[in-house]
Design a protein around this motif. Structure first.
Motif, mmCIF file in Angstrom:
data_model
loop_
_atom_site.group_PDB
_atom_site.id
_atom_site.type_symbol
_atom_site.label_atom_id
_atom_site.label_comp_id
_atom_site.label_asym_id
_atom_site.label_seq_id
_atom_site.Cartn_x
_atom_site.Cartn_y
_atom_site.Cartn_z
ATOM 1 N N GLY A 35 -22.660 -56.470 23.755
ATOM 2 C CA GLY A 35 -22.932 -56.912 25.107
ATOM 3 C C GLY A 35 -21.775 -57.587 25.803
ATOM 4 N N ALA A 36 -22.082 -58.130 26.994
ATOM 5 C CA ALA A 36 -21.048 -58.679 27.865
ATOM 6 C C ALA A 36 -21.364 -60.129 28.195
ATOM 7 N N ALA A 37 -20.308 -60.871 28.549
ATOM 8 C CA ALA A 37 -20.478 -62.269 28.927
ATOM 9 C C ALA A 37 -21.186 -62.384 30.272
ATOM 10 N N HIS A 38 -21.008 -61.414 31.118
ATOM 11 C CA HIS A 38 -21.670 -61.361 32.415
ATOM 12 C C HIS A 38 -21.712 -59.901 32.835
ATOM 13 N N GLY A 39 -22.546 -59.576 33.806
ATOM 14 C CA GLY A 39 -22.662 -58.183 34.201
ATOM 15 C C GLY A 39 -23.373 -57.368 33.132
ATOM 16 N N ALA A 40 -23.196 -56.061 33.165
ATOM 17 C CA ALA A 40 -23.885 -55.157 32.251
ATOM 18 C C ALA A 40 -22.907 -54.116 31.734
ATOM 19 N N LEU A 41 -23.063 -53.744 30.479
ATOM 20 C CA LEU A 41 -22.119 -52.852 29.817
ATOM 21 C C LEU A 41 -22.856 -51.978 28.814
ATOM 22 N N VAL A 42 -22.573 -50.677 28.848
ATOM 23 C CA VAL A 42 -23.108 -49.727 27.882
ATOM 24 C C VAL A 42 -21.934 -49.045 27.200
ATOM 25 N N THR A 43 -21.959 -48.986 25.870
ATOM 26 C CA THR A 43 -20.926 -48.263 25.137
ATOM 27 C C THR A 43 -21.601 -47.272 24.202
ATOM 28 N N ALA A 44 -20.954 -46.144 23.971
ATOM 29 C CA ALA A 44 -21.528 -45.119 23.109
ATOM 30 C C ALA A 44 -20.417 -44.238 22.566
ATOM 31 N N ALA A 45 -20.698 -43.607 21.437
ATOM 32 C CA ALA A 45 -19.740 -42.691 20.814
ATOM 33 C C ALA A 45 -20.493 -41.460 20.328
ATOM 34 N N THR A 46 -19.829 -40.327 20.374
ATOM 35 C CA THR A 46 -20.439 -39.129 19.818
ATOM 36 C C THR A 46 -20.423 -39.224 18.301
ATOM 37 N N ALA A 47 -21.447 -38.658 17.688
ATOM 38 C CA ALA A 47 -21.569 -38.703 16.241
ATOM 39 C C ALA A 47 -20.698 -37.627 15.602
ATOM 40 N N PRO A 48 -20.329 -37.812 14.341
ATOM 41 C CA PRO A 48 -19.595 -36.743 13.655
ATOM 42 C C PRO A 48 -20.441 -35.475 13.607
ATOM 43 N N GLY A 49 -19.789 -34.351 13.655
ATOM 44 C CA GLY A 49 -20.534 -33.096 13.566
ATOM 45 C C GLY A 49 -20.006 -32.057 14.521
ATOM 46 N N ALA A 50 -20.507 -30.862 14.363
ATOM 47 C CA ALA A 50 -20.041 -29.727 15.152
ATOM 48 C C ALA A 50 -20.666 -29.749 16.536
ATOM 49 N N MET A 51 -20.237 -28.811 17.357
ATOM 50 C CA MET A 51 -20.787 -28.673 18.702
ATOM 51 C C MET A 51 -22.252 -28.260 18.635
#
Length: 404
Positions: free
Chosen positions: A153-169
């Motif tokens: 999370g964030a100290a103020h405001g809003a934040l989203v983080t994400a990563a693609t998982a290992p694996g093929a298309m």
């Protein structure tokens, strides 16, 4: 069929309860907090690495060159392993088990820098971030670079983080692993073909502007040549669509090889950051600003409206101006920046293209005066871009080390 209606039927067994950190989805997960115990602290770190440190030894970063929201046992330091190869360490008990979605790395001179896959435990409790840097021809090269990282999370405001998982298309919608949304809504993505991704992100309401960042993790070396594809990504589409759990901010991301211009190898993992009202690291007590610069195709100066700029200082008309000097070459002037704020960590991401955009501060006495250069494999090109600027704010001008 859209993710938020189909996912529950096909993958309900992966559903994650509200507020559970993304570290529950990855091998670096931490034990669950005991009932009644304090939740783990929010983590925000950023740093600027010179890139010319002696090879094979650990070099402490200048106190002005890094920031951590949690206590460190040692100064942040870097090991220069080989030409264009680095390991950056942040050592502290609150850093060793954080989720790994909110990591962004950028070269601050010509060329490109990418993190390797994820974050690993360091020789002390903490984070080890491995980085590969290349020149404009894709050859390993020593480069000055910046790191911005956030978790929980964030100290103020809003934040989203994400990563693609290992694996093929796959054209199927999948849960982003790891991810950090601060709530029940989950991030999903599809990766139907090389270099193409679509993310469904929980919409962040508010009056502050939205901004985005994308970073590719270094792909596996090519068979035969041993070359690591030099991948760069940009946001190439955005929409607000309905979802079962509320509005969804859908973004398209395109990634390519910065040298050959070809689409990035299928399965390349990427990180995505989505913010409103806070910088990319989620940090407080720093000098910061972010905005999205428009696509400018003539040598002109564009003053961004106040509604397009996030700056915790007293924003006034003309707080951010973008000047195009030549194709793909810009200066950015950010008002309200103190003259003694240490090194600035700057993350620029192309918007509307897959240009490789690098940002730097040519004059350390003018930290709000930035240079931005964007290029494709064929040379410099015009593009819009998202830019996040964050730097350690000093408490006393007379003593640069005071309060650190």
């Amino acid at each position: 069929m859209h993710f938020f209606s189909s996912f529950r039927r096909s993958s309900a067994h992966i559903a994650v309860a509200a507020g559970v950190a993304a570290s529950t989805l990855v091998s670096l997960s931490a034990p669950a907090a005991a009932a009644g115990s304090a939740p783990p602290p929010r983590v925000s770190v950023f740093a600027v690495v010179a890139g010319n440190e002696p090879a094979g030894v650990y070099t402490d970063l200048s106190p002005l060159a890094f920031h951590s929201s949690v206590s460190l046992d040692l100064p942040a330091h870097v090991r220069h392993d080989a030409t264009g190869r680095y390991a950056v360490y942040f050592s502290g008990p609150d850093l060793g088990t954080v989720p790994t979605a909110g990591l962004h790395v950028r070269a601050m001179t010509d060329g490109n820098c990418m993190p390797f896959d994820g974050i690993t435990p360091s020789r002390h409790p903490g984070l080890q971030i491995d980085v590969a840097c290349f020149d404009s021809a894709g050859r390993p090269a020593d480069r000055r670079f910046t790191i911005a990282y956030n978790a929980r999370g964030a100290a103020h405001g809003a934040l989203v983080t994400a990563a693609t998982a290992p694996g093929a298309m796959s054209s199927d919608w999948r849960v982003a692993e790891p991810q950090d949304t601060g709530g029940a809504a989950r991030v999903a993505y599809t990766h139907p073909s090389p270099g193409l991704y679509t993310f469904d992100l929980p919409y962040l309401p508010g009056t502050a502007p939205e901004s985005f960042a994308t970073t590719a993790l270094a792909p596996i070396a090519e068979a035969g040549t041993g070359r690591i594809p030099n991948v760069v990504c940009g946001t190439t589409g955005r929409a607000l669509i309905p979802g079962d759990a509320g509005p969804v901010r859908q973004i398209s991301v395109t990634c390519r090889d910065a040298v050959t211009g070809q689409m990035a190898p299928g399965g390349t993992r990427i990180h995505v950051g989505y913010t409103r009202g806070v910088n990319l690291t989620g940090a407080s007590g720093v000098s910061e600003a972010y905005f999205t610069a428009p696509w400018i195709s003539t040598n002109s100066r564009v003053v961004l409206p106040d509604s397009a700029v996030h700056d915790p200082g007293p924003v006034t008309t003309g707080a951010v101006a973008v000047q195009r000097h030549a194709v793909g070459q810009y200066t950015v002037d950010i008002a309200n920046q103190e003259g003694t704020i240490g090194y600035a960590s700057i993350v620029a991401t192309a918007n509307g293209s897959t240009a490789l955009c690098r940002a730097s501060v040519p004059d350390p006495d003018r930290p709000g005066h930035l240079s931005v250069v964007c290029r494709s494999d064929a040379g410099q090109m015009d593009t819009g871009f998202h830019l996040h600027f964050v730097s350690r704010k000093l408490r006393l001008r007379l003593s640069p080390l005071a309060g650190l």
